[in-house]
Design an enzyme around this catalytic site. Structure first.
Site, mmCIF file in Angstrom:
data_model
loop_
_atom_site.group_PDB
_atom_site.id
_atom_site.type_symbol
_atom_site.label_atom_id
_atom_site.label_comp_id
_atom_site.label_asym_id
_atom_site.label_seq_id
_atom_site.Cartn_x
_atom_site.Cartn_y
_atom_site.Cartn_z
ATOM 1 N N THR A 186 -9.756 -5.091 1.951
ATOM 2 C CA THR A 186 -10.591 -5.625 3.031
ATOM 3 C C THR A 186 -11.201 -4.527 3.903
ATOM 4 O O THR A 186 -12.017 -4.826 4.776
ATOM 5 C CB THR A 186 -9.754 -6.558 3.936
ATOM 6 O OG1 THR A 186 -8.641 -5.824 4.432
ATOM 7 C CG2 THR A 186 -9.254 -7.765 3.171
ATOM 8 N N THR A 189 -7.653 -1.114 0.868
ATOM 9 C CA THR A 189 -8.407 -1.007 -0.383
ATOM 10 C C THR A 189 -9.164 -2.313 -0.636
ATOM 11 O O THR A 189 -10.208 -2.332 -1.279
ATOM 12 C CB THR A 189 -7.426 -0.753 -1.551
ATOM 13 O OG1 THR A 189 -6.568 0.318 -1.183
ATOM 14 C CG2 THR A 189 -8.129 -0.389 -2.838
ATOM 15 N N GLN A 231 1.689 -6.496 -3.492
ATOM 16 C CA GLN A 231 2.309 -6.590 -2.156
ATOM 17 C C GLN A 231 3.647 -5.844 -2.122
ATOM 18 O O GLN A 231 3.779 -4.877 -2.824
ATOM 19 C CB GLN A 231 2.472 -8.062 -1.721
ATOM 20 C CG GLN A 231 1.150 -8.778 -1.517
ATOM 21 C CD GLN A 231 0.456 -9.153 -2.816
ATOM 22 O OE1 GLN A 231 1.042 -9.828 -3.640
ATOM 23 N NE2 GLN A 231 -0.775 -8.740 -2.990
ATOM 24 N N ASP A 291 0.812 -1.222 0.000
ATOM 25 C CA ASP A 291 0.000 0.000 0.000
ATOM 26 C C ASP A 291 0.846 1.272 0.000
ATOM 27 O O ASP A 291 0.462 2.292 0.573
ATOM 28 C CB ASP A 291 -0.976 0.002 1.203
ATOM 29 C CG ASP A 291 -1.823 -1.257 1.226
ATOM 30 O OD1 ASP A 291 -2.210 -1.714 0.144
ATOM 31 O OD2 ASP A 291 -2.071 -1.791 2.319
ATOM 32 N N GLY A 317 1.499 2.931 -2.643
ATOM 33 C CA GLY A 317 1.042 3.789 -3.746
ATOM 34 C C GLY A 317 1.604 3.303 -5.078
ATOM 35 O O GLY A 317 1.866 4.095 -5.978
ATOM 36 N N LYS A 318 1.753 1.966 -5.193
ATOM 37 C CA LYS A 318 2.299 1.388 -6.435
ATOM 38 C C LYS A 318 1.376 1.671 -7.621
ATOM 39 O O LYS A 318 1.842 1.928 -8.728
ATOM 40 C CB LYS A 318 2.482 -0.127 -6.282
ATOM 41 C CG LYS A 318 3.492 -0.507 -5.202
ATOM 42 C CD LYS A 318 3.581 -2.009 -5.021
ATOM 43 C CE LYS A 318 2.342 -2.613 -4.409
ATOM 44 N NZ LYS A 318 2.092 -2.247 -2.997
ATOM 45 N N GLY A 322 -4.673 -4.317 -3.625
ATOM 46 C CA GLY A 322 -5.650 -3.254 -3.856
ATOM 47 C C GLY A 322 -4.884 -2.005 -4.213
ATOM 48 O O GLY A 322 -4.125 -1.485 -3.406
ATOM 49 N N HIS A 323 -5.011 -1.589 -5.457
ATOM 50 C CA HIS A 323 -4.287 -0.398 -5.924
ATOM 51 C C HIS A 323 -5.293 0.695 -6.263
ATOM 52 O O HIS A 323 -6.174 0.485 -7.086
ATOM 53 C CB HIS A 323 -3.457 -0.723 -7.166
ATOM 54 C CG HIS A 323 -2.494 -1.854 -6.968
ATOM 55 N ND1 HIS A 323 -1.454 -1.786 -6.082
ATOM 56 C CD2 HIS A 323 -2.435 -3.087 -7.518
ATOM 57 C CE1 HIS A 323 -0.780 -2.921 -6.119
ATOM 58 N NE2 HIS A 323 -1.357 -3.733 -6.963
HETATM 59 P P1 GDP Z 1 -0.763 0.225 -3.585
HETATM 60 O O1 GDP Z 1 -1.409 -1.032 -3.089
HETATM 61 O O2 GDP Z 1 0.703 0.248 -3.351
HETATM 62 O O3 GDP Z 1 -1.125 0.550 -5.003
HETATM 63 O O4 GDP Z 1 -1.357 1.404 -2.670
HETATM 64 P P2 GDP Z 1 -2.896 1.618 -2.247
HETATM 65 O O5 GDP Z 1 -3.635 2.131 -3.423
HETATM 66 O O6 GDP Z 1 -3.432 0.415 -1.551
HETATM 67 O O7 GDP Z 1 -2.732 2.714 -1.113
HETATM 68 C C1 GDP Z 1 -2.147 3.950 -1.385
HETATM 69 C C2 GDP Z 1 -3.193 5.062 -1.127
HETATM 70 O O8 GDP Z 1 -2.547 6.302 -1.070
HETATM 71 C C3 GDP Z 1 -4.234 5.202 -2.219
HETATM 72 O O9 GDP Z 1 -5.447 5.576 -1.648
HETATM 73 C C4 GDP Z 1 -3.671 6.312 -3.105
HETATM 74 O O10 GDP Z 1 -4.699 7.040 -3.792
HETATM 75 C C5 GDP Z 1 -3.026 7.178 -2.071
HETATM 76 N N1 GDP Z 1 -1.841 7.925 -2.526
HETATM 77 C C6 GDP Z 1 -0.849 7.546 -3.370
HETATM 78 N N2 GDP Z 1 0.117 8.480 -3.422
HETATM 79 C C7 GDP Z 1 -0.274 9.480 -2.585
HETATM 80 C C8 GDP Z 1 0.319 10.726 -2.166
HETATM 81 O O11 GDP Z 1 1.419 11.089 -2.569
HETATM 82 N N3 GDP Z 1 -0.388 11.460 -1.252
HETATM 83 C C9 GDP Z 1 -1.605 11.073 -0.753
HETATM 84 N N4 GDP Z 1 -2.226 11.852 0.130
HETATM 85 N N5 GDP Z 1 -2.176 9.916 -1.127
HETATM 86 C C10 GDP Z 1 -1.522 9.127 -2.012
HETATM 87 P P1 IMO Z 2 -0.987 -4.304 -2.218
HETATM 88 O O1 IMO Z 2 -0.620 -4.828 -3.570
HETATM 89 C C1 IMO Z 2 -0.963 -4.814 2.118
HETATM 90 C C2 IMO Z 2 -1.025 -8.958 3.582
HETATM 91 C C3 IMO Z 2 -2.253 -9.412 4.329
HETATM 92 C C4 IMO Z 2 -1.632 -10.416 5.273
HETATM 93 C C5 IMO Z 2 -0.555 -11.074 4.423
HETATM 94 C C6 IMO Z 2 -0.968 -12.398 3.801
HETATM 95 O O2 IMO Z 2 -2.246 -3.522 -2.189
HETATM 96 O O3 IMO Z 2 0.164 -3.589 -1.590
HETATM 97 P P2 IMO Z 2 -2.590 -13.034 1.790
HETATM 98 O O4 IMO Z 2 -4.064 -12.812 1.606
HETATM 99 O O5 IMO Z 2 -1.742 -12.431 0.725
HETATM 100 O O6 IMO Z 2 -2.251 -14.472 2.031
HETATM 101 O O7 IMO Z 2 -2.235 -12.270 3.179
HETATM 102 O O8 IMO Z 2 -0.246 -10.143 3.408
HETATM 103 N N1 IMO Z 2 -1.281 -8.402 2.241
HETATM 104 C C7 IMO Z 2 -1.216 -7.095 1.939
HETATM 105 N N2 IMO Z 2 -1.005 -6.022 2.741
HETATM 106 N N3 IMO Z 2 -1.131 -4.657 0.792
HETATM 107 C C8 IMO Z 2 -1.311 -5.719 -0.028
HETATM 108 O O9 IMO Z 2 -1.317 -5.617 -1.366
HETATM 109 C C9 IMO Z 2 -1.413 -7.005 0.544
HETATM 110 N N4 IMO Z 2 -1.621 -8.258 0.052
HETATM 111 C C10 IMO Z 2 -1.521 -9.092 1.096
HETATM 112 O O10 IMO Z 2 -2.865 -8.342 5.020
HETATM 113 O O11 IMO Z 2 -0.982 -9.746 6.334
HETATM 114 MG MG MG Z 3 -2.877 -1.649 -1.749
#
Ligand code: GDP
Ligand code: IMO
Ligand code: MG
Length: 432
Positions: free
Chosen positions: A304, A302, A227, A13, A15-16, A40-41
């Protein structure tokens, strides 16, 4: 032309999704190479005054870039129900998903593996991993045990029946005798999976060959991790990890692209740290300060919806990510979230039983006991969301960025100052 790997440097999470999306129209293909719908992106696209938010779980972020080929590689595990739900959801919002290509060698998440994921967690009780409950672990376990179902198996009913029946021979015993659950019916599982075959067939291809041809033809390919480094099954905080290789090495095995093709590795790192699920987290803030970061950063999963655990930036973790992935560029995200936090501590090393550790302890018990050694930086209170160069930042924010860069072993090439595509400081071109 290059293959570029994009990974998470912490526990996910970071911000990939936004970072991949940022690379934009100069990218010809985006490949998801590991994980499944545990990811969840979130991507926020602003068009004039309008802001549109997309949450992707299974589809590569490139799906939102017109002209980019989104690829689901062989290293991914696919829940076909989720795949088509996500495709339909995007189509309903006017996104063209017709270019999507899926590897015939990717594994399919069978319904019994979703059940096994959930019941195993319940059975583990206080020793649970805190998985997303999507069937990820059991599906990768089947792959390694050679009883998995692959995308290509869906197109021959006899082959599919033989494989489902083989897997259920063992799994039904476990479900009924150990977990006291109902057995799965082979024919019902075959019918469910076959139900997706016709719609899936035109998307299936030899994705390794397709990508090799694109690279030979001078195209740019981004390999996007789900991840992150510390959730990698080999290099993460095992056993509190996911079940795939989320680090740069996994990009090759999960896509069929040879290592020599990779020209750069971009790691996305948050200006603080978050983690979802169980497991050690040295800089975790348990009380009001953690809650403050969670609210300021909207740190709720994003996938759960679980509240993410929050803590300060951990430079030891980031340095480790640099080493394991061979990071060439960092994208530092969510700097704006630290605005108004007062002083900002950064973990520069750990102490374990009175001994200083500048590198991540590889022993699980040592890491679980590690306490952070902090260096504290002065904070800032100015709104930084309109900054588009490092010079636009207040001095303390700029100094914070430069101090992190000095600790993590690779240059920070972009800084996120908000969730929108445009809310980014470009320091140097990521696709140079
Ligand atoms: P990912 O799983 O690595 O793609 O990241 P997620 O989307 O799960 O979580 C990142 C969250 O941060 C998302 O809600 C993005 O919209 C938000 N985000 C990404 N970059 C930035 C930033 O520079 N500033 C802020 N405030 N939010 C950001
Ligand atoms: P993104 O791509 C954050 C965590 C779960 C748990 C562990 C194992 O959005 O960064 P799983 O269901 O994969 O067997 O769970 O990994 N986990 C994540 N945490 N971001 C994710 O993906 C994750 N995908 C799995 O919360 O601790
Ligand atoms: Mg995520």
């Amino acid at each position: 032309m290059p293959a570029i790997v994009l990974v998470g440097a912490q526990w996910g999470d970071e911000g990939k999704g936004k970072a991949t999306d940022l690379l934009g129209s100069r990218v010809d293909a985006v490949v998801k190479f590991n994980g499944g719908n545990n990811a969840g992106h979130t991507i926020v696209i602003r068009d004039g005054g309008r802001s549109e938010k997309f949450a992707l779980h299974l589809l590569p972020s490139g799906i939102l870039t017109p002209g980019c080929v989104p690829v689901i590689g062989n290293g991914v595990v696919i829940d076909l129900g989720v795949l088509f739900e996500e495709i339909d959801g995007l189509r309903a919002r006017g996104v063209d998903t017709s270019a999507l290509v899926v590897s015939g060698s990717a594994h399919v998440i069978a319904p019994y593996n979703r059940t096994l994921d959930k019941v195993t967690e319940r059975f583990l009780g206080s020793r649970r991993i805190g998985t997303t409950g999507r069937g990820i672990g059991p599906t990768y376990a089947d792959k390694m045990s050679r009883i998995g179902i692959r995308v290509q198996d869906l197109f021959d009913e006899d082959v599919l029946r033989a494989k489902v029946s083989g897997a259920l021979n063992v799994k039904n015993q476990i479900l009924v005798k150990i977990y006291n659950r109902k057995a799965f019916d082979v024919e019902a599982v075959v019918a469910e999976l076959r139900g997706y075959a016709e719609r899936l067939a035109p998307m299936v291809a030899d994705t390794s060959l397709l990508l090799e041809r694109m690279l030979s033809g001078g195209k740019t390919v981004v390999l996007e991790a789900g991840q992150a480094t510390l959730l990698d099954v080999d290099h993460g905080t095992y056993p509190f990890v996911t079940s795939s290789n989320a680090t740069a090495g996994g990009a090759c095995t999960g896509s069929g692209i040879p290592p020599m093709r990779i020209s750069s590795v971009i790691a996305v790192v948050k200006a603080y740290t978050t983690r979802v699920g169980e497991g050690p987290f040295p800089t975790e803030l348990l009380h009001e300060k953690g809650e403050l970061l969670r609210l300021a950063g909207a740190e709720f999963g994003t996938t759960t919806g679980r509240p993410r655990r929050c803590g300060w930036f951990d430079a030891v973790v980031a340095r480790y990510a640099t080493r394991i992935n061979g990071v060439t560029d960092f994208v530092l995200t969510k700097l704006d979230v630290l605005t108004g936090m007062g002083e900002v501590p950064v973990c520069v090393a750990y102490e374990v039983d009175g001994v200083r550790h500048d590198e991540l302890p590889t022993n699980q018990a040592d890491f679980a006991r590690a306490t952070p050694i902090y260096e504290t930086f002065p904070g800032w209170s100015e709104d930084i969301s309109a900054a588009r160069s490092l010079d636009d930042l207040p001095r303390n924010a700029r100094d914070y960025v430069l101090a992190l860069q000095g600790m993590i072993g690779a240059p920070i090439s972009a800084v996120g100052v908000g969730p929108g595509r445009d809310e980014t400081i470009a320091v140097r071109d990521l696709l140079r």
